[in-house]
Scaffold this motif. Structure first.
Motif, PDB file in Angstrom:
ATOM      1  N   ALA A  96      24.791  36.539  33.595  1.00 55.24           N
ATOM      2  CA  ALA A  96      26.099  35.759  33.397  1.00 55.24           C
ATOM      3  C   ALA A  96      27.249  36.482  32.826  1.00 55.24           C
ATOM      4  CB  ALA A  96      25.377  34.720  32.281  1.00 55.24           C
ATOM      5  N   TRP A  97      26.829  37.673  32.092  1.00 58.81           N
ATOM      6  CA  TRP A  97      28.140  38.512  31.920  1.00 58.81           C
ATOM      7  C   TRP A  97      28.691  39.388  33.358  1.00 58.81           C
ATOM      8  CZ3 TRP A  97      27.465  42.924  27.604  1.00 58.81           C
ATOM      9  CH2 TRP A  97      28.912  43.528  27.378  1.00 58.81           C
ATOM     10  N   ALA A  98      27.973  39.584  34.049  1.00 61.69           N
ATOM     11  CA  ALA A  98      28.386  40.368  35.326  1.00 61.69           C
ATOM     12  C   ALA A  98      28.921  39.176  36.274  1.00 61.69           C
ATOM     13  CB  ALA A  98      27.219  40.698  36.188  1.00 61.69           C
ATOM     14  N   ALA A  99      28.703  37.830  36.157  1.00 65.87           N
ATOM     15  CA  ALA A  99      29.330  37.120  36.882  1.00 65.87           C
ATOM     16  C   ALA A  99      30.797  36.564  36.320  1.00 65.87           C
ATOM     17  CB  ALA A  99      28.567  35.777  37.049  1.00 65.87           C
ATOM     18  N   SER A 100      30.757  36.682  34.829  1.00 71.59           N
ATOM     19  CA  SER A 100      32.030  36.419  34.241  1.00 71.59           C
ATOM     20  C   SER A 100      32.883  37.709  34.324  1.00 71.59           C
ATOM     21  CB  SER A 100      31.830  36.272  32.724  1.00 71.59           C
ATOM     22  OG  SER A 100      33.003  35.893  31.789  1.00 71.59           O
ATOM     23  N   GLU A 101      32.333  38.661  34.384  1.00 65.20           N
ATOM     24  CA  GLU A 101      33.352  40.056  34.585  1.00 65.20           C
ATOM     25  C   GLU A 101      33.791  40.152  35.920  1.00 65.20           C
ATOM     26  OE1 GLU A 101      35.197  43.353  32.598  1.00 65.20           O
ATOM     27  OE2 GLU A 101      33.609  41.738  31.792  1.00 65.20           O
ATOM     28  N   ALA A 102      33.149  39.663  36.869  1.00 67.47           N
ATOM     29  CA  ALA A 102      33.537  39.529  38.428  1.00 67.47           C
ATOM     30  C   ALA A 102      34.594  38.590  38.651  1.00 67.47           C
ATOM     31  CB  ALA A 102      32.458  39.506  39.370  1.00 67.47           C
ATOM     32  N   ARG A 103      34.369  37.287  38.010  1.00 64.57           N
ATOM     33  CA  ARG A 103      35.184  36.464  37.940  1.00 64.57           C
ATOM     34  C   ARG A 103      36.917  36.821  37.280  1.00 64.57           C
ATOM     35  NH1 ARG A 103      32.407  32.883  36.130  1.00 64.57           N
ATOM     36  NH2 ARG A 103      33.030  33.010  33.977  1.00 64.57           N
ATOM     37  N   ARG A 104      36.546  37.272  36.461  1.00 60.98           N
ATOM     38  CA  ARG A 104      37.757  37.756  35.533  1.00 60.98           C
ATOM     39  C   ARG A 104      38.739  38.783  36.293  1.00 60.98           C
ATOM     40  NH1 ARG A 104      39.764  41.796  32.410  1.00 60.98           N
ATOM     41  NH2 ARG A 104      37.853  43.034  32.670  1.00 60.98           N
ATOM     42  N   ASN A 105      37.851  39.920  36.892  1.00 65.34           N
ATOM     43  CA  ASN A 105      38.641  40.872  37.431  1.00 65.34           C
ATOM     44  C   ASN A 105      39.331  40.277  38.950  1.00 65.34           C
ATOM     45  OD1 ASN A 105      37.488  42.692  35.957  1.00 65.34           O
ATOM     46  ND2 ASN A 105      35.843  43.330  37.383  1.00 65.34           N
ATOM     47  N   SER A 106      38.473  39.270  39.526  1.00 61.69           N
ATOM     48  CA  SER A 106      39.352  38.678  40.622  1.00 61.69           C
ATOM     49  C   SER A 106      40.314  37.754  40.057  1.00 61.69           C
ATOM     50  CB  SER A 106      38.270  37.566  41.247  1.00 61.69           C
ATOM     51  OG  SER A 106      38.825  36.998  42.500  1.00 61.69           O
ATOM     52  N   GLN A 107      40.506  37.406  39.131  1.00 61.44           N
ATOM     53  CA  GLN A 107      41.615  36.558  38.685  1.00 61.44           C
ATOM     54  C   GLN A 107      42.830  37.428  38.176  1.00 61.44           C
ATOM     55  OE1 GLN A 107      40.178  34.346  35.074  1.00 61.44           O
ATOM     56  NE2 GLN A 107      39.174  32.680  36.706  1.00 61.44           N
ATOM     57  N   VAL A 108      42.255  38.635  37.649  1.00 58.25           N
ATOM     58  CA  VAL A 108      43.515  39.688  37.191  1.00 58.25           C
ATOM     59  C   VAL A 108      44.158  40.236  38.437  1.00 58.25           C
ATOM     60  CG1 VAL A 108      43.844  41.997  36.460  1.00 58.25           C
ATOM     61  CG2 VAL A 108      42.215  40.171  35.125  1.00 58.25           C
ATOM     62  N   GLN A 109      43.233  40.347  39.827  1.00 61.25           N
ATOM     63  CA  GLN A 109      43.668  41.070  40.798  1.00 61.25           C
ATOM     64  C   GLN A 109      44.559  40.146  41.633  1.00 61.25           C
ATOM     65  OE1 GLN A 109      43.206  44.187  42.006  1.00 61.25           O
ATOM     66  NE2 GLN A 109      44.477  43.621  43.672  1.00 61.25           N
ATOM     67  N   ASP A 110      44.193  38.696  41.513  1.00 58.02           N
ATOM     68  CA  ASP A 110      45.129  37.629  42.270  1.00 58.02           C
ATOM     69  C   ASP A 110      46.359  37.819  41.225  1.00 58.02           C
ATOM     70  OD1 ASP A 110      43.194  37.211  43.930  1.00 58.02           O
ATOM     71  OD2 ASP A 110      42.292  35.374  42.765  1.00 58.02           O
ATOM     72  N   ALA A 111      46.474  37.625  40.175  1.00 61.89           N
ATOM     73  CA  ALA A 111      47.544  37.713  39.238  1.00 61.89           C
ATOM     74  C   ALA A 111      48.421  38.778  39.437  1.00 61.89           C
ATOM     75  CB  ALA A 111      47.237  37.427  37.864  1.00 61.89           C
ATOM     76  N   THR A 112      47.731  40.079  39.488  1.00 65.88           N
ATOM     77  CA  THR A 112      48.592  41.227  39.808  1.00 65.88           C
ATOM     78  C   THR A 112      49.116  41.262  41.030  1.00 65.88           C
ATOM     79  OG1 THR A 112      47.039  42.573  38.341  1.00 65.88           O
ATOM     80  CG2 THR A 112      48.365  43.929  39.741  1.00 65.88           C
ATOM     81  N   THR A 113      48.626  40.723  42.112  1.00 65.34           N
ATOM     82  CA  THR A 113      49.199  40.600  43.592  1.00 65.34           C
ATOM     83  C   THR A 113      50.386  39.736  43.553  1.00 65.34           C
ATOM     84  OG1 THR A 113      46.983  41.121  44.594  1.00 65.34           O
ATOM     85  CG2 THR A 113      48.661  40.214  45.837  1.00 65.34           C
ATOM     86  N   LYS A 114      50.057  38.298  42.731  1.00 64.61           N
ATOM     87  CA  LYS A 114      51.153  37.798  42.742  1.00 64.61           C
ATOM     88  C   LYS A 114      52.293  38.037  42.149  1.00 64.61           C
ATOM     89  CE  LYS A 114      48.452  33.452  43.024  1.00 64.61           C
ATOM     90  NZ  LYS A 114      47.970  32.152  42.441  1.00 64.61           N
ATOM     91  N   ALA A 115      51.973  38.862  40.863  1.00 63.05           N
ATOM     92  CA  ALA A 115      53.257  39.438  40.301  1.00 63.05           C
ATOM     93  C   ALA A 115      53.912  40.607  41.109  1.00 63.05           C
ATOM     94  CB  ALA A 115      52.619  40.072  38.774  1.00 63.05           C
ATOM     95  N   ALA A 116      53.273  41.295  41.700  1.00 59.73           N
ATOM     96  CA  ALA A 116      53.783  42.486  42.530  1.00 59.73           C
ATOM     97  C   ALA A 116      54.583  42.068  43.615  1.00 59.73           C
ATOM     98  CB  ALA A 116      52.739  43.234  43.035  1.00 59.73           C
ATOM     99  N   ASN A 117      53.880  40.801  44.229  1.00 59.84           N
ATOM    100  CA  ASN A 117      54.915  40.178  45.494  1.00 59.84           C
ATOM    101  C   ASN A 117      56.059  39.399  44.924  1.00 59.84           C
ATOM    102  OD1 ASN A 117      52.810  40.688  47.186  1.00 59.84           O
ATOM    103  ND2 ASN A 117      52.070  38.859  47.029  1.00 59.84           N
ATOM    104  N   ALA A 118      56.180  38.950  43.860  1.00 59.29           N
ATOM    105  CA  ALA A 118      57.388  38.222  42.830  1.00 59.29           C
ATOM    106  C   ALA A 118      58.267  39.218  42.681  1.00 59.29           C
ATOM    107  CB  ALA A 118      56.952  37.336  41.794  1.00 59.29           C
TER     108      ALA A 118
END
Length: 325
Positions: A96-118
């Motif tokens: 459960a912790w590993a899945a939560s961490e993977a989901r959080r990392n994916s969300q952070v990566q998406d947000a970082t990519t969107k911020a960089a593009n913006a």
């Protein structure tokens, strides 16, 4: 998998099965041997009632329960203390912790990519706005400088008062040199602004082109531009002008036109063959038997009629199939 023959204790394994197949066949043989009953209908073994000793069942349960579960590796985003806590958790909590961490990392990566593009888009728009403002300023400055052009002295003054003419001419030459330098600087400013605008346009155009899957893929990128330039050449466009002024929408439109051109060429080829068959059919005598393949010609005619009405890819394929491709 081969099964044992009744009354036989050997396994007939084909050589084509290989080692893995032979092992599987032998295991199947042993399984079937354990299920066979003697002639009196009672199972073989020391326990006629088919009961298993409770101790043996307990041992089997313990052996099954002793199998270690696969260790779950701690997520790389955890620090040393968090990894130590992670190692002490039961497997379900670790998953459960590993899945939560993977989901959080994916969300952070998406947000970082969107911020960089913006950020890149904002910087591009700001640079473009600055360049356009610079171009406007250069135009206005050139207009202002044109009113500052000095006036040369009257040539008639050289006859009347040569000394005054020489003085005014010297003053004019100095002012003219300063004015020429100002005009040159204004022109350089305008050229710089124009280059910046062109560069910003090309960068934006390249980003839009890379958003097209065929361009983003290096294996299909060359074919994409070959099709675009091929249609542009057929339509009379200059390649250099297209590279300088063409945007992503222009390139996508040219590639789409290439697809239409290709379909039209195939359709024309089909219709040419059909018309040739029609012309050949007119030479037949009235009342003569229909030539071989007349049903195919009718099917092709129906398919091409549908294709002219719909223009869909499915009807185009049907026309090709009716033609015998």
């Amino acid at each position: 998998m081969a099964h044992p023959n009744e009354g036989s204790e050997a396994v007939d394994v084909s050589e084509s099965l290989g080692d893995d197949g032979a092992v599987a066949a032998f295991a199947d043989y042993l399984e079937n041997e354990d299920e066979e009953l003697p002639e009196d209908g009672e199972p073989e073994g020391d326990d006629p009632d088919g009961e298993t000793d409770e101790g043996e069942e307990a041992d089997e349960d313990e052996q099954e329960g002793d199998e270690p579960e696969t260790a779950i590796e701690a997520p790389v985003s955890l620090n040393a203390d968090e990894k130590a806590v992670f190692a002490q958790l039961p497997p379900e909590a670790q998953r459960a912790w590993a899945a939560s961490e993977a989901r959080r990392n994916s969300q952070v990566q998406d947000a970082t990519t969107k911020a960089a593009n913006a950020q890149r888009a904002a910087q591009s728009h700001a640079a473009e706005a600055h360049s356009k403002a610079k171009a406007v300023f250069a135009t206005q400055l050139a207009e202002f400088a044109s009113h500052l052009a000095p006036t040369p002295p009257d040539p008639m003054l050289a006859r009347e008062n040569p000394g005054e003419y020489i003085a005014q001419k010297a003053h004019y030459d100095a002012a003219k040199a300063q004015h020429d330098e100002l005009v040159q600087q204004v022109g350089a400013l305008g050229d710089e602004a124009s280059q910046e605008i062109d560069q910003a346009f090309i960068q934006q155009r390249d980003r839009e082109l890379l958003a097209i899957p065929e361009v983003a893929n290096e294996e299909t990128r060359t074919d994409f531009f070959d099709r675009a330039f091929g249609v542009a050449e057929a339509l009379g466009y200059d390649r250099d002008i297209l590279l300088r002024d063409g945007n992503a929408t222009d390139f996508k439109a040219l590639v789409a036109a290439h697809g239409w051109k290709d379909k039209a060429a195939k359709y024309d080829a089909i219709m040419a063959k059909q018309m040739q068959r029609v012309r050949n059919g007119k030479t037949a005598k009235p009342g003569a038997a229909q030539p071989k393949g007349s049903s195919t010609a009718r099917a092709l005619k129906d398919a091409t009629t549908r294709l002219r009405k719909t223009g869909s890819d499915a009807d185009a394929i049907a026309a090709f199939e009716a033609q015998g491709f």
